[in-house]
Design an enzyme around this catalytic site. Structure first.
Site, PDB file in Angstrom:
ATOM      1  N   HIS A 218       2.414  -5.744  -9.288  1.00  0.00           N
ATOM      2  CA  HIS A 218       0.986  -5.961  -9.085  1.00  0.00           C
ATOM      3  C   HIS A 218       0.207  -4.861  -9.791  1.00  0.00           C
ATOM      4  CE1 HIS A 218       2.019  -2.936  -6.078  1.00  0.00           C
ATOM      5  NE2 HIS A 218       0.755  -2.544  -6.162  1.00  0.00           N
ATOM      6  N   ASP A 220      -3.407  -2.534  -8.980  1.00  0.00           N
ATOM      7  CA  ASP A 220      -4.242  -2.242  -7.820  1.00  0.00           C
ATOM      8  C   ASP A 220      -5.689  -2.658  -8.093  1.00  0.00           C
ATOM      9  OD1 ASP A 220      -2.011  -1.216  -6.613  1.00  0.00           O
ATOM     10  OD2 ASP A 220      -2.499   0.886  -7.018  1.00  0.00           O
ATOM     11  N   HIS A 275       2.802  -2.315 -11.637  1.00  0.00           N
ATOM     12  CA  HIS A 275       3.845  -1.500 -11.011  1.00  0.00           C
ATOM     13  C   HIS A 275       4.445  -2.233  -9.822  1.00  0.00           C
ATOM     14  CE1 HIS A 275      -0.015  -0.506  -9.102  1.00  0.00           C
ATOM     15  NE2 HIS A 275       0.660  -0.220  -8.008  1.00  0.00           N
ATOM     16  N   ARG A 285      12.588   4.863   2.312  1.00  0.00           N
ATOM     17  CA  ARG A 285      11.562   5.419   1.424  1.00  0.00           C
ATOM     18  C   ARG A 285      10.187   5.215   2.044  1.00  0.00           C
ATOM     19  NH1 ARG A 285       8.540   3.362  -2.997  1.00  0.00           N
ATOM     20  NH2 ARG A 285       7.732   5.129  -4.162  1.00  0.00           N
TER      21      ARG A 285
HETATM   22  C1  OGA Z   1       0.690   0.232  -3.425  1.00  0.00           C
HETATM   23  C2  OGA Z   1       1.859   0.584  -4.253  1.00  0.00           C
HETATM   24  C3  OGA Z   1       3.941   1.729  -4.502  1.00  0.00           C
HETATM   25  C4  OGA Z   1       4.949   2.463  -3.702  1.00  0.00           C
HETATM   26  O1  OGA Z   1       0.697   0.546  -2.212  1.00  0.00           O
HETATM   27  O2  OGA Z   1      -0.251  -0.380  -3.976  1.00  0.00           O
HETATM   28  O3  OGA Z   1       1.884   0.218  -5.391  1.00  0.00           O
HETATM   29  O4  OGA Z   1       5.763   3.138  -4.299  1.00  0.00           O
HETATM   30  N1  OGA Z   1       2.851   1.309  -3.710  1.00  0.00           N
HETATM   31  O5  OGA Z   1       4.949   2.328  -2.474  1.00  0.00           O
HETATM   32 NI    NI Z   2       0.003  -0.523  -6.057  1.00  0.00          NI
END
Ligand code: OGA
Ligand code: NI
Length: 359
Positions: A218, A220, A275, A285
């Site tokens: 996605h 942001d 990402h 994690r």
């Molecule tokens: C988000 C995101 C990435 C992560 O919360 O928008 O891309 O590593 N998180 O959690």
């Molecule tokens: Ni994100």
């Protein structure tokens, strides 16, 4: 498209991932574009790391935004113990029994609270993660999670939001400064009307990580996002050429990425970065994302300093709240739906295929 109503696996939405010994079919991703997380390269083409105290930081930040859309920062001024406290608070939150977490569940039409990733409704499979979103006051939800001891959590969130807001403004001035734009050129920049969101993400250890997805690809819906990740890998950014590149955790560093609204504001000079998060077999994690945007009713359009007859504005004006609505509906087509001109010949907009994070 899957809506929550017609979602075939709605009943598994709140499986307690922390106790699963096998990957349920509802969470098994076999789509070809999942790729193999283990093949993601971390070198030689690696995400820039920028020391914010570097006298050259403005130039470095601008270059990273143009070429990567994501970078890590050190010497950012956010106290290390604050980051640690946030991490422990996140751990405590997700370690609560599922019944307790569900007391603070996100309302079906709401954004704040505990639940699965909001982009889940756009995918046939569920993600191996759980989240807690804070927009505005955290008080109501915190009280449901910890009836007796919510104030510590509330105070911590408030302190973190303040630090992040300061940092986000500094980053904006570096990002725009590098394009020859000052904060005075952006009327709303210091107007204090921003309504940022804070997103805790938890990715439990997964019995079958190759077939699972922590958070699907996605971009942001922000100007920029500041992410704190604990010392476990999982975040990957997409880059033409190498494909998925791991953003390795660096103790004390924060990850910054360009969101769709900065893509619009910069007239495409700073593309928002695609990402995702992958999961692993042994380690839990945790990440905390600060989602920064403009005051929600201010029109965002390409900065006039960046446009002329040769570089016409590529996007129509849109407010953050309107854009969030567009995303909730059009998902990966949101950015192109506010685009004005067809891409020029030979100009490939790498974001046209993007997935979009709503929120
Ligand atoms: C988000 C995101 C990435 C992560 O919360 O928008 O891309 O590593 N998180 O959690
Ligand atoms: Ni994100």
């Amino acid at each position: 498209m899957h809506t929550f109503k017609s979602h075939p696996i709605i009943y598994h939405k709140h499986l307690d991932l922390n106790s699963m010994k096998e990957l349920p079919e509802s969470h098994a991703w076999l789509s070809p574009d999942h790729g193999s997380p283990s093949k993601a390269s971390s070198n030689p083409d690696s995400v820039p790391v920028i020391n914010l105290q570097d006298p050259n930081s403005m130039k470095l930040v601008g270059h990273a935004c143009k070429t990567w859309g994501v970078f890590q920062i050190t010497n950012h001024g956010v106290p290390a113990n604050l980051l640690q406290d946030m991490e422990s608070a996140g751990r405590k939150l997700f370690a609560l029994p599922i019944q307790q977490k569900l007391k603070a569940a996100r309302a079906p039409d709401g954004v704040s609270g505990y639940g699965v990733a909001r982009i889940s409704s756009f995918f046939p499979k569920l993600m191996w993660s759980e989240g807690f979103t804070i927009i505005g006051s955290v008080y109501e939800h915190a009280r449901k999670l910890w009836p007796k001891s919510y104030t510590t959590f509330c105070n911590l969130i408030e302190e973190y939001n303040e630090e992040m807001n300061k940092l986000a403004e500094k980053l904006m001035s570096l990002m725009l400064g590098s394009l020859g734009v000052t904060m005075e050129d952006v009327q709303w920049a210091n107007s204090n009307g921003s309504c940022p969101a804070l997103q805790f993400n938890s990715y439990p250890a997964c019995p079958d990580p190759e077939r699972a997805m922590g958070l699907a690809a996605h971009t942001d819906s922000t100007l920029l996002t500041i992410l704190h990740q604990n010392n476990t890998s999982g975040l990957q950014a997409h880059r033409d050429g190498p494909g998925w590149v791991t953003v390795p955790p660096i103790p004390g560093a924060l990850v910054v990425n360009v969101g769709d609204l900065l893509h619009i504001l910069s007239n495409g000079l700073y593309p928002s970065v695609l990402h995702r998060a992958v999961v692993n077999r042994t380690q839990h994690r945790l990440s905390i994302a600060y989602l920064y945007g403009p005051p929600s009713n201010v029109q965002i359009s390409p900065l006039s300093k960046l446009t002329d007859q040769i570089h016409p504005p590529l996007f129509r004006p849109v407010t953050w709240s309107e854009y969030l609505g567009t995303k909730a509906k059009h998902f990966n087509k949101a950015l192109s739906s506010v685009r004005l001109c067809a891409p020029l010949n030979g100009f490939v907009d790498s974001n046209d295929h993007n997935g979009v994070r709503v929120g």
